[in-house]
Write an enzyme that holds these catalytic residues in place. Structure first.
Site, PDB file in Angstrom:
ATOM      1  N   TYR A 148       1.227   4.966   4.842  1.00  0.00           N
ATOM      2  CA  TYR A 148       1.753   4.576   3.527  1.00  0.00           C
ATOM      3  C   TYR A 148       1.121   5.431   2.423  1.00  0.00           C
ATOM      4  O   TYR A 148       1.827   5.969   1.564  1.00  0.00           O
ATOM      5  CB  TYR A 148       1.458   3.098   3.293  1.00  0.00           C
ATOM      6  CG  TYR A 148       2.061   2.537   2.013  1.00  0.00           C
ATOM      7  CD1 TYR A 148       3.400   2.172   1.953  1.00  0.00           C
ATOM      8  CD2 TYR A 148       1.282   2.361   0.870  1.00  0.00           C
ATOM      9  CE1 TYR A 148       3.947   1.643   0.796  1.00  0.00           C
ATOM     10  CE2 TYR A 148       1.819   1.833  -0.295  1.00  0.00           C
ATOM     11  CZ  TYR A 148       3.157   1.471  -0.323  1.00  0.00           C
ATOM     12  OH  TYR A 148       3.702   0.956  -1.475  1.00  0.00           O
ATOM     13  N   LYS A 162       3.203   7.926   0.007  1.00  0.00           N
ATOM     14  CA  LYS A 162       3.341   7.727  -1.439  1.00  0.00           C
ATOM     15  C   LYS A 162       2.743   8.892  -2.220  1.00  0.00           C
ATOM     16  O   LYS A 162       3.239   9.243  -3.297  1.00  0.00           O
ATOM     17  CB  LYS A 162       2.722   6.389  -1.850  1.00  0.00           C
ATOM     18  CG  LYS A 162       3.520   5.183  -1.326  1.00  0.00           C
ATOM     19  CD  LYS A 162       4.959   5.178  -1.834  1.00  0.00           C
ATOM     20  CE  LYS A 162       5.707   3.912  -1.459  1.00  0.00           C
ATOM     21  NZ  LYS A 162       7.063   3.837  -2.027  1.00  0.00           N
TER      22      LYS A 162
HETATM   23  P1  NAI Z   1      10.387  -5.544  -0.587  1.00  0.00           P
HETATM   24  O1  NAI Z   1       9.999  -5.511   0.845  1.00  0.00           O
HETATM   25  O2  NAI Z   1      10.397  -6.829  -1.332  1.00  0.00           O
HETATM   26  O3  NAI Z   1      11.800  -4.842  -0.795  1.00  0.00           O
HETATM   27  C1  NAI Z   1      12.096  -3.633  -0.155  1.00  0.00           C
HETATM   28  C2  NAI Z   1      13.582  -3.573   0.082  1.00  0.00           C
HETATM   29  O4  NAI Z   1      13.866  -2.319   0.732  1.00  0.00           O
HETATM   30  C3  NAI Z   1      14.088  -4.685   1.011  1.00  0.00           C
HETATM   31  O5  NAI Z   1      15.233  -5.287   0.454  1.00  0.00           O
HETATM   32  C4  NAI Z   1      14.391  -3.958   2.307  1.00  0.00           C
HETATM   33  O6  NAI Z   1      15.449  -4.545   3.051  1.00  0.00           O
HETATM   34  C5  NAI Z   1      14.760  -2.571   1.799  1.00  0.00           C
HETATM   35  N1  NAI Z   1      14.605  -1.544   2.826  1.00  0.00           N
HETATM   36  C6  NAI Z   1      13.561  -1.364   3.676  1.00  0.00           C
HETATM   37  N2  NAI Z   1      13.804  -0.341   4.489  1.00  0.00           N
HETATM   38  C7  NAI Z   1      15.025   0.165   4.160  1.00  0.00           C
HETATM   39  C8  NAI Z   1      15.826   1.228   4.656  1.00  0.00           C
HETATM   40  N3  NAI Z   1      15.425   1.982   5.681  1.00  0.00           N
HETATM   41  N4  NAI Z   1      17.025   1.453   4.070  1.00  0.00           N
HETATM   42  C9  NAI Z   1      17.446   0.680   3.052  1.00  0.00           C
HETATM   43  N5  NAI Z   1      16.746  -0.342   2.545  1.00  0.00           N
HETATM   44  C10 NAI Z   1      15.540  -0.598   3.089  1.00  0.00           C
HETATM   45  O7  NAI Z   1       9.367  -4.522  -1.266  1.00  0.00           O
HETATM   46  P2  NAI Z   1       9.018  -4.229  -2.793  1.00  0.00           P
HETATM   47  O8  NAI Z   1       7.650  -4.712  -3.002  1.00  0.00           O
HETATM   48  O9  NAI Z   1      10.100  -4.608  -3.712  1.00  0.00           O
HETATM   49  O10 NAI Z   1       8.915  -2.641  -2.681  1.00  0.00           O
HETATM   50  C11 NAI Z   1       9.783  -1.746  -3.336  1.00  0.00           C
HETATM   51  C12 NAI Z   1       9.068  -0.416  -3.459  1.00  0.00           C
HETATM   52  O11 NAI Z   1       7.899  -0.604  -4.262  1.00  0.00           O
HETATM   53  C13 NAI Z   1       8.581   0.183  -2.150  1.00  0.00           C
HETATM   54  O12 NAI Z   1       8.805   1.577  -2.163  1.00  0.00           O
HETATM   55  C14 NAI Z   1       7.111  -0.131  -2.153  1.00  0.00           C
HETATM   56  O13 NAI Z   1       6.373   0.773  -1.376  1.00  0.00           O
HETATM   57  C15 NAI Z   1       6.781  -0.016  -3.624  1.00  0.00           C
HETATM   58  N6  NAI Z   1       5.564  -0.669  -4.053  1.00  0.00           N
HETATM   59  C16 NAI Z   1       5.445  -2.035  -3.970  1.00  0.00           C
HETATM   60  C17 NAI Z   1       4.285  -2.629  -4.394  1.00  0.00           C
HETATM   61  C18 NAI Z   1       4.088  -4.100  -4.291  1.00  0.00           C
HETATM   62  O14 NAI Z   1       2.954  -4.556  -4.546  1.00  0.00           O
HETATM   63  N7  NAI Z   1       5.081  -4.901  -3.969  1.00  0.00           N
HETATM   64  C19 NAI Z   1       3.164  -1.848  -4.955  1.00  0.00           C
HETATM   65  C20 NAI Z   1       3.424  -0.444  -5.021  1.00  0.00           C
HETATM   66  C21 NAI Z   1       4.587   0.119  -4.584  1.00  0.00           C
END
Ligand code: NAI
Length: 252
Positions: free
Chosen positions: A154, A158
């Protein structure tokens, strides 16, 4: 309305930060293609936007797949007539060290977090170029700017997002395309509970630790969404290649 008549693609739009941003872009007037692996949840977000009077479609796709990305771009153009804004946000995390990570896991994390952005830009930049410009926002992370424990793939992915964003900004700035990363700290989404599960930790204790930062709380998805709206809109017209940190002071 800061995004009236704009056409947007949001990947990972069914959950957490992507869902909040899909709603926020639509509230500013953008038509939104909600892209996600989870077809049902993506359709629910698109329906929520339409019920509020906005325009949205759901597209089921795996962002790591080139045929899927080509279909996403083609369907959005067919549906809305162009693409002005892309939020490359879909991402996954594996909480493992180098020793514990399998090659398959490493490749999947890079496929979803990094190759996806390359593929989207490969297919969407020519459309933006022809239209005279656009705004692309990529989701990095605090762990793209500093290291973190038990998350080797990860952190590497990133870091790649942050620097790929700069390279994209250099290549496509002359065509009027701005490319920035938004770098959240811990945000209250399904990803955090998933991390607690992967690490075998009590979710409540994990979330309490995530709040240990100057603002003394986790972020909410809507707070990241507002930063993305700003980067997507002309309010940030001279901002490109930047890594915007939205983390309650965590990196500080
Ligand atoms: P989440 O897990 O709540 O949502 C991620 C979404 O991406 C889900 O709806 C999932 O179905 C979709 N997804 C996963 N793999 C996929 C694929 N191969 N093709 C299409 N859709 C796919 O996660 P969240 O927290 O909303 O994360 C969003 C972004 O923010 C990510 O890139 C994550 O790394 C980043 N992020 C999140 C943080 C956090 O604390 N939640 C902190 C820093 C970055």
């Amino acid at each position: 309305m800061r995004l009236e008549n704009k056409k947007a693609i949001v990947t990972g739009g069914a959950g957490g930060i992507g869902r909040a941003t899909s709603l926020a872009l639509a509230a500013e007037g953008a038509s939104v293609a909600v892209v996600d692996l989870n077809a049902e949840a993506a359709e629910a977000v698109a329906a929520e936007i339409r019920e509020a009077g906005g325009t949205a479609v759901a597209i089921a796709a795996d962002v790591a797949s080139e045929p899927d990305i080509e279909r996403v771009v083609a369907s959005t153009v067919a549906e809305f007539g162009g693409v002005d804004v892309v939020f490359n946000n879909a991402g996954i995390i594996r909480r493992t060290t180098a020793v514990e990570t399998t090659v398959e896991e490493w490749d999947r994390v890079f496929g979803v977090n990094v190759r996806s952005i390359f593929l989207m830009c490969k297919h969407v930049v020519p459309i933006m170029e022809a239209a005279g410009g656009g705004s692309i926002v990529n989701t990095g992370s605090g762990w793209g700017l500093k290291g973190g424990g038990q998350a080797i793939s990860y952190c590497a992915s990133k870091g790649a997002v942050v620097n790929m964003t700069r390279a994209l900004a250099i290549d496509h700035g002359p065509a009027g395309i701005r490319v920035n990363s938004v770098n959240p700290g811990d945000v209250n989404t399904g990803m955090l509970s998933d991390e607690a599960r992967q690490l075998g930790q009590d979710p409540a204790a994990f979330l309490a630790e995530a709040a240990d930062r100057p603002l003394r709380r986790m972020g909410q998805p809507s707070e990241i969404a507002q930063a993305v709206v700003w980067l997507a809109s002309d309010d940030s017209s001279y901002v490109t290649g930047s890594a915007l940190v939205v983390d309650g002071g965590g990196i500080a």
